[in-house]
Scaffold this active site. Structure first.
Site, PDB file in Angstrom:
ATOM      1  N   ARG A 138       0.820  -1.225   0.000  1.00 13.06           N
ATOM      2  CA  ARG A 138       0.000   0.000   0.000  1.00 13.06           C
ATOM      3  C   ARG A 138       0.846   1.264   0.000  1.00 13.06           C
ATOM      4  NH1 ARG A 138      -3.001  -2.430   4.617  1.00 13.06           N
ATOM      5  NH2 ARG A 138      -1.659  -4.162   4.074  1.00 13.06           N
ATOM      6  N   GLU A 194       3.006  -7.451  12.771  1.00  7.64           N
ATOM      7  CA  GLU A 194       1.939  -7.627  13.774  1.00  7.64           C
ATOM      8  C   GLU A 194       1.371  -9.043  13.650  1.00  7.64           C
ATOM      9  OE1 GLU A 194      -1.351  -4.997  13.271  1.00  7.64           O
ATOM     10  OE2 GLU A 194      -2.224  -5.509  15.196  1.00  7.64           O
TER      11      GLU A 194
HETATM   12  P1  AMP Z   1       4.141  -3.214  11.629  1.00  7.20           P
HETATM   13  O1  AMP Z   1       5.432  -3.739  11.052  1.00  7.20           O
HETATM   14  O2  AMP Z   1       3.679  -4.034  12.785  1.00  7.20           O
HETATM   15  O3  AMP Z   1       4.251  -1.742  11.964  1.00  7.20           O
HETATM   16  O4  AMP Z   1       3.018  -3.404  10.518  1.00  7.20           O
HETATM   17  C1  AMP Z   1       2.854  -2.467   9.508  1.00  7.20           C
HETATM   18  C2  AMP Z   1       2.526  -3.105   8.190  1.00  7.20           C
HETATM   19  O5  AMP Z   1       1.503  -4.073   8.322  1.00  7.20           O
HETATM   20  C3  AMP Z   1       2.039  -2.064   7.227  1.00  7.20           C
HETATM   21  O6  AMP Z   1       2.579  -2.330   5.933  1.00  7.20           O
HETATM   22  C4  AMP Z   1       0.544  -2.191   7.257  1.00  7.20           C
HETATM   23  O7  AMP Z   1       0.008  -2.029   5.968  1.00  7.20           O
HETATM   24  C5  AMP Z   1       0.278  -3.609   7.781  1.00  7.20           C
HETATM   25  N1  AMP Z   1      -0.681  -3.636   8.893  1.00  7.20           N
HETATM   26  C6  AMP Z   1      -0.428  -3.970  10.178  1.00  7.20           C
HETATM   27  N2  AMP Z   1      -1.522  -3.916  10.934  1.00  7.20           N
HETATM   28  C7  AMP Z   1      -2.513  -3.523  10.126  1.00  7.20           C
HETATM   29  C8  AMP Z   1      -3.917  -3.255  10.321  1.00  7.20           C
HETATM   30  N3  AMP Z   1      -4.512  -3.376  11.525  1.00  7.20           N
HETATM   31  N4  AMP Z   1      -4.636  -2.842   9.252  1.00  7.20           N
HETATM   32  C9  AMP Z   1      -4.052  -2.697   8.045  1.00  7.20           C
HETATM   33  N5  AMP Z   1      -2.755  -2.935   7.798  1.00  7.20           N
HETATM   34  C10 AMP Z   1      -1.984  -3.344   8.821  1.00  7.20           C
END
Ligand code: AMP
Length: 183
Positions: A67, A104
Site C-alpha cells: 500500500r 503484527e
Molecule cells: P508493523 O510492522 O507491525 O508496523 O506493521 C505495519 C505493516 O503491516 C504495514 O505495511 C501495514 O500495511 C500492515 N498492517 C499492520 N496492521 C494492520 C492493520 N490493523 N490494518 C491494516 N494494515 C496493517
C-alpha cells in the site's frame, strides 16, 4: 510544516473501512481501498502530502509494499522526483539488500535494490506506508534506506495504531509524521 485540520482528518477517517478479523481473528484491518476509491478523500490526502513535502528538498520517495507503493508513487509523481519500492523478499529483480522484521501478524523480510538511489550518497528520502503498527516493517525499511546510502528525512504514515508503540521505535531512527490516530 503543515498538518491536517480536524475536519480534514474526519474526511480521511470516514473514507477508511474497518474489517474485523482480517487476515486473522483479533486483527481489525484498516482497509484503504475505500479511500482510494473516494476522489475527495484521495485528492485531499495527496494535496496535503504534496504541500507538506514540496519544499523538503527530497530526492526520492520510498514506499513499502504494497500500500506504500500507491501513496508513494502518486506523491513522487506530484513532487517530480523518483519512486523507490521496498519489496517483500524475492520480488526485486536486480541486486538487493535485505532486512528481516517481525510483523503484527507474522515474520517477513524486505529488500531494496542496492542502486535504488542511483548511487547518490546521502540521497534525501521520504519513507511512506499506509499504517504503522509495531513499527517492525518501517524499522527494517529505514535500515534498508540507510544501507543503500540514503538519508531517511521523514517516515510518513497515513495511520498510527495508538495501542502499539511503533512510532516511539521509529522516532529513534528518523522524524515521524502520522496523519491519523486509529485504534
Ligand atoms: P508493523 O510492522 O507491525 O508496523 O506493521 C505495519 C505493516 O503491516 C504495514 O505495511 C501495514 O500495511 C500492515 N498492517 C499492520 N496492521 C494492520 C492493520 N490493523 N490494518 C491494516 N494494515 C496493517
Amino acid at each position: 510544516m503543515k498538518t491536517l485540520t480536524a475536519e480534514e482528518k474526519k474526511i480521511l477517517l470516514d473514507a477508511i473501512r474497518d474489517i474485523p478479523d482480517f487476515p486473522k481473528p483479533g486483527i481489525l484491518f484498516k482497509d484503504i481501498t475505500t479511500l482510494l476509491n473516494n476522489p475527495q478523500a484521495f485528492n485531499l490526502l495527496m494535496d496535503h502530502l504534496t504541500e507538506r513535502y514540496r519544499d523538503a528538498n527530497l530526492d526520492f520517495v520510498a514506499g513499502i509494499e504494497s500500500r506504500g507503493f500507491i501513496f508513494g508513487a502518486a506523491l513522487a509523481a506530484k513532487l517530480g522526483i523518483g519512486f523507490v519500492p521496498i519489496r517483500k523478499k524475492g520480488k526485486l529483480p536486480s541486486t538487493t539488500i535485505a532486512e528481516k522484521y517481525a510483523l503484527e501478524y507474522g515474520v517477513d523480510e524486505v529488500e531494496i535494490h542496492v542502486d535504488a538511489f542511483l548511487n547518490k550518497e546521502g540521497a534525501r528520502v521520504l519513507l511512506i506506508d499506509d499504517l504503522i503498527a509495531t513499527g517492525g516493517t518501517a524499522e527494517a525499511a529505514i535500515k534498508l534506506i540507510q544501507a543503500a546510502k540514503g538519508e531517511c528525512v521523514e517516515a510518513c504514515f497515513l495511520m498510527h495504531l495508538t495501542f502499539l508503540d511503533g512510532i516511539d521505535k521509529i522516532k529513534k531512527l528518523a522524524p515521524v509524521y502520522a496523519l491519523l490516530e486509529v485504534a
